[in-house]
Design a protein around this motif. Structure first.
Motif, PDB file in Angstrom:
ATOM      1  N   ALA A   1       0.835  -1.208   0.000  1.00 13.00           N
ATOM      2  CA  ALA A   1       0.000   0.000   0.000  1.00 13.00           C
ATOM      3  C   ALA A   1       0.865   1.252   0.000  1.00 13.00           C
ATOM      4  O   ALA A   1       0.602   2.206  -0.748  1.00 13.00           O
ATOM      5  N   ALA A   2       1.897   1.242   0.825  1.00 10.55           N
ATOM      6  CA  ALA A   2       2.784   2.418   0.897  1.00 10.55           C
ATOM      7  C   ALA A   2       3.392   2.701  -0.463  1.00 10.55           C
ATOM      8  O   ALA A   2       3.474   3.866  -0.900  1.00 10.55           O
TER       9      ALA A   2
ATOM     10  N   PHE B   1       0.705   4.298  -2.668  1.00  8.08           N
ATOM     11  CA  PHE B   1       0.471   5.670  -2.226  1.00  8.08           C
ATOM     12  C   PHE B   1       1.568   6.599  -2.744  1.00  8.08           C
ATOM     13  O   PHE B   1       1.305   7.688  -3.232  1.00  8.08           O
TER      14      PHE B   1
ATOM     15  N   ASN C   1      -7.568   8.675  -3.980  1.00  8.44           N
ATOM     16  CA  ASN C   1      -7.247   8.464  -2.586  1.00  8.44           C
ATOM     17  C   ASN C   1      -8.286   7.616  -1.865  1.00  8.44           C
ATOM     18  O   ASN C   1      -7.955   6.723  -1.080  1.00  8.44           O
TER      19      ASN C   1
ATOM     20  N   GLU D   1     -10.111   5.318  -3.063  1.00  7.00           N
ATOM     21  CA  GLU D   1      -9.876   3.918  -3.418  1.00  7.00           C
ATOM     22  C   GLU D   1      -8.683   3.352  -2.655  1.00  7.00           C
ATOM     23  O   GLU D   1      -8.734   2.233  -2.134  1.00  7.00           O
TER      24      GLU D   1
ATOM     25  N   LEU E   1      -7.316   4.290   0.202  1.00  5.33           N
ATOM     26  CA  LEU E   1      -7.550   4.089   1.635  1.00  5.33           C
ATOM     27  C   LEU E   1      -8.344   2.818   1.875  1.00  5.33           C
ATOM     28  O   LEU E   1      -8.119   2.102   2.841  1.00  5.33           O
TER      29      LEU E   1
ATOM     30  N   THR F   1      -6.269  -0.389   2.612  1.00  6.80           N
ATOM     31  CA  THR F   1      -5.770  -0.662   3.961  1.00  6.80           C
ATOM     32  C   THR F   1      -6.921  -0.912   4.945  1.00  6.80           C
ATOM     33  O   THR F   1      -6.775  -1.673   5.883  1.00  6.80           O
ATOM     34  N   ASP F   2      -8.073  -0.273   4.689  1.00  8.31           N
ATOM     35  CA  ASP F   2      -9.220  -0.542   5.561  1.00  8.31           C
ATOM     36  C   ASP F   2      -9.650  -2.000   5.449  1.00  8.31           C
ATOM     37  O   ASP F   2      -9.979  -2.639   6.448  1.00  8.31           O
TER      38      ASP F   2
ATOM     39  N   CYS G   1      -7.793  -4.511   4.585  1.00  7.22           N
ATOM     40  CA  CYS G   1      -6.760  -5.310   5.246  1.00  7.22           C
ATOM     41  C   CYS G   1      -7.000  -5.341   6.751  1.00  7.22           C
ATOM     42  O   CYS G   1      -7.003  -6.402   7.375  1.00  7.22           O
TER      43      CYS G   1
END
Lengths: 293, 293, 293, 293, 293
Positions: C166-167, C170, C191, C193, C195, C198-199, C201
């Motif tokens: 994810a990082a 981003f 953004n 999408e 976020l 990670t939500d 996950c």
């Protein structure tokens, strides 16, 4: 809708309001009493069935299946109540969003802009009252029916009411943006409110035009009918003529649950327990009038 | 889907619509009747089992386990109904979002832009009808199956239909933004609508390709079968030949609940109680046509 | 996951698929049969307990408590099913968001930008497959355990996989914004999408590392065990040797409900009824490949 | 929190973990055994009550009301479990949002900006640990009590901890915006994350300071107590001295459900089954440390 | 609201807090005892009904219908509890949003802007206290009543309180935007908070002015009354004079569930178990005061 004091038992127990199931059921309760009495008479006086008759053990079957009937009916009532409460929530949101839109319009428009103010003052409450008419017309109920409905053909000219009102408001708002009266940031804010209007309309239509699946409701009615009609045969042996009030009471309890469910599952009708759409549309008009000067 | 008057009991109780469980079950009801009669005959006339036989107390076990079976079946039906209602909500949202997108497009596009208007007028309803085909193809049902499906290999050329339509709409919208026809603020607004199209598609696929876990449904079917097949042995002692209608009725009630659940748990099929996807896609076409001129 | 025809009763009733509870339970069913037979033998032939023995009334206690056990088990199964269905919803959202991100990226990036396209084409499906590995490693299961886990110490070097992917995404997206490839409005859209990745996950981790409270599950297992083990003592008096199949059946029904709950409450394992994460990650790879050219 | 293998029945059935209800209940189980024995002795040996005594039919009342007690207790446990699971979800969101904020901060801040990076690296995990302390202080529990709490007066100087941390983060973020380090679009994105911090705090406080209404819980406790204490009187007639284990088991089952509910309805305490807030706050610190360099 | 220690059984079982149902019911419990005693006396001593009387089997009907009554009452209580908990959630959100708005205002406003700071410091808590008054006035309860309420006519001058406060805050915020004190991005952020104020107000009004449908609640009360009043007739035969405590206890249990539901279904009243709105409004004032300097 009836507003009442929930703590007033005496009134609830003794009154026989026209909305109550007992009012609708009473001819059937009398029929049931006669039917139960006839069976009791037949078995006791005429056939003089002995204690050994196999009929006497039928109640064991009723108690085996009574459980599944009870829990089914309670779930049925709760599903119907969920639809009623969802309908109430949707009209609550409509009230809120009408207010919010009015609040925003009032503070966004430049002081003294009478023209636009009076446009929104009229069109916001118009959405609510058009939606009410739309939901209460029987055309909406048959929207998803796969059979033809020639009786509505002459109506097909009339386009979808609430959609037309929403389109009108959208158009005016975009014009304000193009004319520079409101900024892009403000357009985004207004837009969320506007979209919720059509979303609420769609959700109300869903509740209106999609009843519980037919197999399900037809099964429940068949189940209750057979269950209740076979009740007296066996219970005569243990209750004698007391079978009459007992069966009538069981009939009252079981069918009432189904009748309550039928009444509240379509919250947009005109039954006494349905939502007071007219009153709500009036309140919207009143509130919007207070907020836009 | 059948639209009916929920308050019409006579029709519900007496009709035997082809969608109803009783229609599907009746050969089995007859088999069950013969089976129960055979056991009754065997135990009463042939074996002449005495009142002392331990078989007579088997119903105590049925009543102990009848409770867990009843509550399990009612929950099963409710879980299935939740899936059906979720499917209905998703298509309701699709209707709303199609309308909203049309409303927005109509007011955002400059007057007289016939080309873009007719693009959206065609492609918005196209999404709904492609989604319908996608959901009703059996390839979608087996999307998550871990076994190979050689029968679909020749189809693998066909890409995911609704995705292709969505990609087409996204592309055109971004082009409008790049050409300056719509502003950044308006793009954000349109985008939320566009994303919801693919979200709805994904959620419908989820319902379609993920049935209730196999262990669960297989357990319920094994439980009902054993329960019902052992029912007559003990009840013959208390009901005699009345065991035949009693067992047939119990069989009807218990299996109906499971059959109703089976039918409504996949709301996108072509059963009579499934959602009227074709009618809904038609309504979307009609509404969008009314809103974009 | 097994895809099956829910209307095929014969297969469901007669098959003994390796995933089914009956397959797991059968050694215990045999033990239970021997145990029940031994008690029946003891009470009938050896002790020759009279009809007057107080043991004969123990079933009244079983029927008093049978109700609470039944309803508890049905609720238990439903809570477990809710976790399973929530897991399925989360992976459905992951599929949707991967598609949506691919759709957006494809239309946002300038034509011919091969470099960025191939970055997203690889990294979006990478998130799904990293998440799968993360959820199936036993380290994730013990994430919230308050005891030390020295066996995982050597793994502590490995950082949190999905977070790293994810990082990476981003970072690349912000670079695109800084380089002016995408505008601020488009960044906001992307953004949301990003976020959600990670939500999703986090929500999957929650289901994985938080089982039903230990007291609750331990209580249910104690309750079932004592209930079933004491069942034969009293029922021997009414059922004789029929107590053997009856108790075995009751044991099968009650423990099956608990076993089904155990299997589906952790939907990310590798049991036969668990979610087909690998297949789903493959589908994501396939769809994203179709959408980004 | 205890992480365990849900498929290990032997451990669950035989262990008597200190968190289990049986551990807490065992003195009362012994008292109950003595009480039931005393009543059995009194009725059988001393009063020598005949079979005709009206006491012998009291269990018919217990079975009539046993049902409502059972279903009430199962609902009670489920309501409590919902609170526990909501608490878990909230802390899961806190973990996610902390990660997301860290991810965003890391990619938004210019390379080499050590100062701001170390500010967020410290303050994000600080929110979680302050919230933990806030939730576990008994002042929070009595936040909505209408009685005076002089014992907290000396604490009133301390302001609301999590609010202070949130205010600090908000302030720094707005400074970054004013200094032009982050753009308006990025501020909107960060803001949504920031707001969720205080929303999570509020929702946790709600669970902490609002127990189930007192009338409800007090009614359930009164009901269980009277029910269980009157159980032996009637059952002595059918069970003799077996009434002792039977009543002890019924007492164990019914009170356990209430005890489990009591333990899990406040998920932020320090009971063994409560959420591992400290571990979670540590994980947040670890993850944020990995993501912000 | 009463804050209590849920683990303190002794207090819960022995106390008779004025909020408890037993306190409200005790005159009726005494009446019920006399009624049951009178029937027992009549049947035993006066009529000397023989064991053969058909009255003795009436309890079979009570146990058949007892199930549906029990499950209905437990659902009733849970529906009421959901309303209570929804009310609590709404006020929790109000607290959060008040805090969030204060946090944002404090950091958005330029240092030293005392005027605007003190405006928000006063008006944010004012919304909460106006909403409290609004919800507790009986005019709000009858908002949707279709009957005329001449007693409120003189109040019609007073406009909707919370709306007026919200309009005031909206106006000031737009002014700040027009004056350039806050940017468009910041306006969007503030706006979401502001809208939630009126949404919360609308949702609270919905709970306040829409009770459970009258048919439903009236049916439950009729059902309980008939059920309990017919209880002693049959049970006298099996319980003798013990029918008095047994019937009183059944009456206590069944009516308590309904009474608890009545009390908590309107969470905004002034009953002891209702939400502590005044305390909450005070807390909002306190928190906002801490956050805006």
């Amino acid at each position: 809708m009836i507003i009442y004091n929930p703590k007033d038992w005496l009134h609830a127990v003794l009154s026989f309001h026209r909305s109550e199931t007992i009012k609708k059921l009473y001819p059937y309760l009398i029929l049931m009493a006669i039917y139960a009495w006839a069976i009791a008479y037949l078995e006791i006086e005429y056939l003089k069935l002995s204690e050994k008759s196999w009929l006497r053990n039928i109640p064991s079957m009723h108690s085996l299946l009574g459980f599944v009937l009870s829990i089914l009916l309670v779930f049925r009532t709760n599903t119907a109540y969920d639809r009623w409460w969802e309908g109430r929530k949707l009209w609550g949101q409509l009230t809120n969003n009408s207010r919010n839109l009015a609040l925003r319009i009032e503070s966004l428009l430049p002081e003294g802009d009478k023209g636009n103010r009076s446009f929104y003052k009229k069109s916001i409450p118009l959405f609510a009252s058009t939606l009410r008419e739309h939901l209460q017309s029987s055309q909406t109920r048959f929207m998803l029916d796969e059979k033809d409905h020639p009786e509505f053909n002459h109506l097909d000219e009339n386009k979808h009411g609430p959609n037309q009102v929403a389109a009108m408001i959208f158009k005016r708002t975009d014009t304000l943006y193009r004319e520079g009266v409101i900024s892009g940031d403000q357009l985004i804010i207004l837009n969320a409110e506007l979209l919720s209007f059509t979303d609420i309309c769609g959700a109300c239509e869903r509740i209106k035009n999609t009843p519980i699946p037919f197999t399900y409701t037809s099964f429940i009615k068949k189940f209750i009918s057979i269950y209740v009609l076979t009740l007296p045969y066996g219970f005569v042996f243990s209750l004698g003529y007391f079978v009459v009030p007992a069966v009538v009471f069981a009939f009252y309890v079981l069918t009432s649950l189904e009748l309550i469910a039928e009444e509240i599952e379509d919250p947009f009708g005109t039954d006494v327990n349905d939502l007071p759409l007219e009153k709500m549309a009036d309140n919207i008009r009143k509130h919007v009038g207070e907020l836009i000067h």
